[in-house]
Motif scaffolding. Structure first.
Motif, mmCIF file in Angstrom:
data_model
loop_
_atom_site.group_PDB
_atom_site.id
_atom_site.type_symbol
_atom_site.label_atom_id
_atom_site.label_comp_id
_atom_site.label_asym_id
_atom_site.label_seq_id
_atom_site.Cartn_x
_atom_site.Cartn_y
_atom_site.Cartn_z
ATOM 1 N N UNK A 22 -7.549 -6.595 -5.611
ATOM 2 C CA UNK A 22 -8.145 -5.294 -5.295
ATOM 3 C C UNK A 22 -7.122 -4.357 -4.666
ATOM 4 N N UNK A 23 -6.238 -4.906 -3.838
ATOM 5 C CA UNK A 23 -5.193 -4.079 -3.215
ATOM 6 C C UNK A 23 -4.232 -3.545 -4.263
ATOM 7 N N UNK A 24 -3.821 -4.409 -5.206
ATOM 8 C CA UNK A 24 -2.964 -3.946 -6.301
ATOM 9 C C UNK A 24 -3.657 -2.849 -7.096
ATOM 10 N N UNK A 25 -4.920 -3.055 -7.392
ATOM 11 C CA UNK A 25 -5.666 -2.080 -8.191
ATOM 12 C C UNK A 25 -5.759 -0.740 -7.464
ATOM 13 N N UNK A 26 -6.106 -0.773 -6.183
ATOM 14 C CA UNK A 26 -6.219 0.472 -5.423
ATOM 15 C C UNK A 26 -4.871 1.159 -5.258
ATOM 16 N N UNK A 27 -3.778 0.370 -5.195
ATOM 17 C CA UNK A 27 -2.451 0.966 -5.068
ATOM 18 C C UNK A 27 -2.123 1.810 -6.296
ATOM 19 N N UNK A 28 -2.390 1.282 -7.490
ATOM 20 C CA UNK A 28 -2.101 2.044 -8.702
ATOM 21 C C UNK A 28 -3.072 3.213 -8.881
ATOM 22 N N UNK A 29 -4.314 3.049 -8.449
ATOM 23 C CA UNK A 29 -5.274 4.158 -8.541
ATOM 24 C C UNK A 29 -4.845 5.306 -7.628
ATOM 25 N N UNK A 30 -4.430 4.983 -6.402
ATOM 26 C CA UNK A 30 -3.970 6.024 -5.473
ATOM 27 C C UNK A 30 -2.727 6.709 -6.021
ATOM 28 N N UNK A 31 -1.799 5.920 -6.592
ATOM 29 C CA UNK A 31 -0.596 6.512 -7.172
ATOM 30 C C UNK A 31 -0.944 7.452 -8.323
ATOM 31 N N UNK A 35 0.836 -1.207 0.000
ATOM 32 C CA UNK A 35 0.000 0.000 0.000
ATOM 33 C C UNK A 35 0.871 1.258 0.000
ATOM 34 N N UNK A 36 1.915 1.271 0.806
ATOM 35 C CA UNK A 36 2.784 2.448 0.850
ATOM 36 C C UNK A 36 3.639 2.576 -0.411
ATOM 37 N N UNK A 37 3.777 1.516 -1.189
ATOM 38 C CA UNK A 37 4.528 1.603 -2.437
ATOM 39 C C UNK A 37 3.851 2.511 -3.453
ATOM 40 N N UNK A 38 2.583 2.834 -3.224
ATOM 41 C CA UNK A 38 1.893 3.768 -4.119
ATOM 42 C C UNK A 38 2.592 5.119 -4.164
ATOM 43 N N UNK A 39 3.263 5.505 -3.087
ATOM 44 C CA UNK A 39 3.966 6.788 -3.063
ATOM 45 C C UNK A 39 5.124 6.773 -4.039
ATOM 46 N N UNK A 40 5.911 5.701 -4.059
ATOM 47 C CA UNK A 40 7.028 5.624 -4.979
ATOM 48 C C UNK A 40 6.552 5.481 -6.421
ATOM 49 N N UNK A 90 -1.961 15.345 3.240
ATOM 50 C CA UNK A 90 -3.315 14.848 3.536
ATOM 51 C C UNK A 90 -3.538 13.483 2.895
ATOM 52 N N UNK A 91 -3.063 13.334 1.655
ATOM 53 C CA UNK A 91 -3.202 12.042 0.978
ATOM 54 C C UNK A 91 -2.394 10.958 1.677
ATOM 55 N N UNK A 92 -1.247 11.320 2.233
ATOM 56 C CA UNK A 92 -0.448 10.338 2.968
ATOM 57 C C UNK A 92 -1.222 9.817 4.185
ATOM 58 N N UNK A 93 -1.904 10.707 4.887
ATOM 59 C CA UNK A 93 -2.683 10.270 6.039
ATOM 60 C C UNK A 93 -3.807 9.331 5.612
ATOM 61 N N UNK A 94 -4.477 9.644 4.490
ATOM 62 C CA UNK A 94 -5.502 8.739 3.969
ATOM 63 C C UNK A 94 -4.890 7.402 3.574
ATOM 64 N N UNK A 95 -3.668 7.446 3.061
ATOM 65 C CA UNK A 95 -2.991 6.215 2.672
ATOM 66 C C UNK A 95 -2.648 5.372 3.892
ATOM 67 N N UNK A 96 -2.279 6.009 4.986
ATOM 68 C CA UNK A 96 -2.008 5.268 6.224
ATOM 69 C C UNK A 96 -3.273 4.566 6.722
ATOM 70 N N UNK A 97 -4.409 5.260 6.651
ATOM 71 C CA UNK A 97 -5.666 4.635 7.049
ATOM 72 C C UNK A 97 -5.986 3.447 6.147
ATOM 73 N N UNK A 98 -5.761 3.621 4.852
ATOM 74 C CA UNK A 98 -5.990 2.516 3.920
ATOM 75 C C UNK A 98 -5.060 1.340 4.221
ATOM 76 N N UNK A 99 -3.833 1.621 4.621
ATOM 77 C CA UNK A 99 -2.890 0.557 4.965
ATOM 78 C C UNK A 99 -3.397 -0.245 6.160
ATOM 79 N N UNK A 100 -3.887 0.445 7.181
ATOM 80 C CA UNK A 100 -4.379 -0.254 8.372
ATOM 81 C C UNK A 100 -5.626 -1.068 8.058
ATOM 82 N N UNK A 101 -6.542 -0.518 7.251
ATOM 83 C CA UNK A 101 -7.731 -1.274 6.875
ATOM 84 C C UNK A 101 -7.367 -2.492 6.028
ATOM 85 N N UNK A 102 -6.358 -2.337 5.174
ATOM 86 C CA UNK A 102 -5.927 -3.463 4.350
ATOM 87 C C UNK A 102 -5.307 -4.565 5.205
#
Length: 258
Positions: A171-180, A85-90, A235-247
């Motif tokens: 779904x996790x792969x898909x959401x990772x690329x969508x967030x990126x 999930x955090x790889x979306x940043x890179x 702000x997006x990073x914080x949303x990404x952290x929440x997504x990481x915990x839910x995942x």
């Protein structure tokens, strides 16, 4: 008093899951953290978790080795899904680098030892600092602690071949690329408009060497836009952290059959 002979198999399983978790999870798995520190931290965290949980009756027999393998896989997969999930940043930084002209130059990430895009590494470092500021590392440790309530120690099997797990990973792969893509689209879109403006300029003013002017201009515009949209990135990073915990929790629920 704790019966050490009967409690040792339980503590060993807890220690295996925690240390396996530290192998792949972001922030705790990086090479610049000494291995002795990781093992020591895993030992003390395992001991604290061991004292605060119910101890099932386990014996070291044939089924126990299956439990060891299961604990190792649970720790590795939970940490790996968080890393994905955090790889979306890179990935977003790679999109921006390609548009700015930095794609030809990668840097070695000292944390993982792999090559990463320049802006991707820059944004990822900011994300890790923000993760520490908002106590995200504590939430990650809470996640591995509460995983024992969802995936108990005495559970022998994991539904690795289930359709639900395959769909969840896809779904996790898909959401990772969508967030990126969503993170990179403001800068990529603006730099695309700069490319259009440079193309129009090259046609209207043929005396101007657009290749000499274009690359520094795109880099300058890219840095200005990066400064402007940095609060939005945080702000997006914080949303990404929440997504990481839910995942992470979703993967635990699949493993636990919840």
């Amino acid at each position: 008093m704790i019966d050490l002979i009967n409690a040792f198999p339980v503590f060993l399983l807890v220690f295996i899951r925690v240390t396996s978790f530290f192998v792949t999870v972001p922030l705790f798995s990086y090479r610049n953290i000494p291995t002795t520190y990781k093992v020591g931290l895993g030992f003390f965290l395992s001991y604290i978790m061991f004292l605060s949980m119910e101890h099932p009756s386990l014996a070291i027999d044939e089924a126990y080795f299956m439990l060891v393998l299961k604990e190792m896989l649970v720790g590795l997969f939970i940490g790996l899904i968080a890393f994905m999930v955090l790889s979306a940043i890179q990935i977003a930084g790679g999109f921006i680098d390609y548009q700015m002209g930095f794609a030809i130059a990668n840097v070695i990430d000292p944390q993982t030892g792999a090559q990463s895009p320049i802006l991707g590494q820059y944004l990822y470092t900011f994300a890790l600092l923000l993760l520490l500021i908002v106590d995200g590392h504590h939430l990650i440790l809470d996640g591995i602690y509460y995983s024992y309530k969802i995936v108990p120690l005495e559970q022998v099997w994991l539904p690795l071949g289930s359709e639900r797990l395959v769909e969840f990973i896809a779904t996790t792969f898909n959401s990772m690329f969508i967030i990126a893509f969503q993170m990179a689209i403001p800068l990529v879109g603006c730099l695309f408009l700069v490319d259009i403006a440079l193309g129009i300029t090259a046609r209207t003013v043929p005396q101007l060497n657009i290749f000499v002017v274009g690359l520094p201009l795109k880099i300058l515009v890219g840095f200005i836009l990066l400064v402007v949209v940095m609060p939005v990135f945080l702000i997006l990073f914080q949303k990404l952290f929440e997504s990481m915990l839910f995942t992470m929790r979703g993967l635990m629920q699949i493993f636990g059959g919840v």
